[in-house]
Design an enzyme around this catalytic site. Structure first.
Site, PDB file in Angstrom:
ATOM      1  N   HIS A 142       0.893  -1.031  -0.194  1.00  0.00           N
ATOM      2  CA  HIS A 142       0.066  -0.103   0.113  1.00  0.00           C
ATOM      3  C   HIS A 142       0.878   1.233  -0.068  1.00  0.00           C
ATOM      4  CE1 HIS A 142       1.019  -0.748   4.175  1.00  0.00           C
ATOM      5  NE2 HIS A 142       1.024   0.553   4.564  1.00  0.00           N
TER       6      HIS A 142
ATOM      7  N   HIS B 261       6.052   6.187  -0.535  1.00  0.00           N
ATOM      8  CA  HIS B 261       6.685   4.853  -1.218  1.00  0.00           C
ATOM      9  C   HIS B 261       5.921   3.760  -0.819  1.00  0.00           C
ATOM     10  CE1 HIS B 261       7.734   4.911   3.184  1.00  0.00           C
ATOM     11  NE2 HIS B 261       7.675   3.601   3.174  1.00  0.00           N
TER      12      HIS B 261
END
Length: 179
Positions: free
Chosen positions: A36, A119
């Site tokens: 995620h 990220h």
């Protein structure tokens, strides 16, 4: 309850990242189903604050936007601890991150002050890497820096509960919010 707010990844992006993970030469790979893009890590919070946060997150308004994964890297100043896939700078993503942090503050949740570096975490590394492993990791990062991945549209974000287990975290979606 341990919780975070994140953007869930579409299956095509998960597939690309799973293929990339298989090439990482060391470390513990994260389950591709848990990959995620974090907007805010909330840590441990009482139920009543999460209920207030849910109300505040429900009021966030933004237009859908496109995200592009780009580049690889590690976190850990002296020794790498995490391997990640980066996100191309996107003003709409930064704005959504700020709105989520604002909602957390309104709900009474104290968040750590840190620079937002969007990220997707791919792997966690052991405390110490042998010199050969470190060299293999550097080669991997260099070789796959420009991995191909299609852009994807962000039209929702999710409040997750994170349950820690010996085999890794389990992410249970508590609520999803449309943009």
């Amino acid at each position: 309850m341990r919780a975070f707010v994140a953007i869930d990844l579409p299956e095509i992006v998960r597939d690309v990242l799973e293929d990339l993970q298989e090439r990482i030469p060391t470390g513990r790979l994260l389950d591709p189903d848990t990959l995620h893009l974090t907007l805010a890590f909330l840590d441990e919070q009482p139920q009543d604050l999460l209920e207030q946060l849910h109300d505040d997150l429900s009021s966030i308004r933004a237009l859908p936007f496109e995200v592009q994964l780009r580049g690889l890297g590690t976190f850990g100043s002296r020794a790498p601890r995490v391997v990640w896939a980066g996100i191309e700078t996107q003003p709409a993503l930064t704005a959504l991150h700020e709105k989520v942090r604002g909602a957390a503050r309104l709900a009474g949740i104290e968040l750590r002050r840190e620079r937002y570096r969007p990220h997707v975490t791919l792997a966690r590394l052991p405390d110490r890497l042998e010199p050969g492993e470190l060299e293999k990791l550097r080669n991997f990062l260099e070789r796959w820096q420009n991995f191909p991945c299609p852009p994807f549209e962000v039209s929702t974000f999710t409040l997750f509960q994170s349950i820690l287990t010996p085999d890794g975290a389990i992410h249970d979606p508590l609520a999803e919010y449309p943009l």
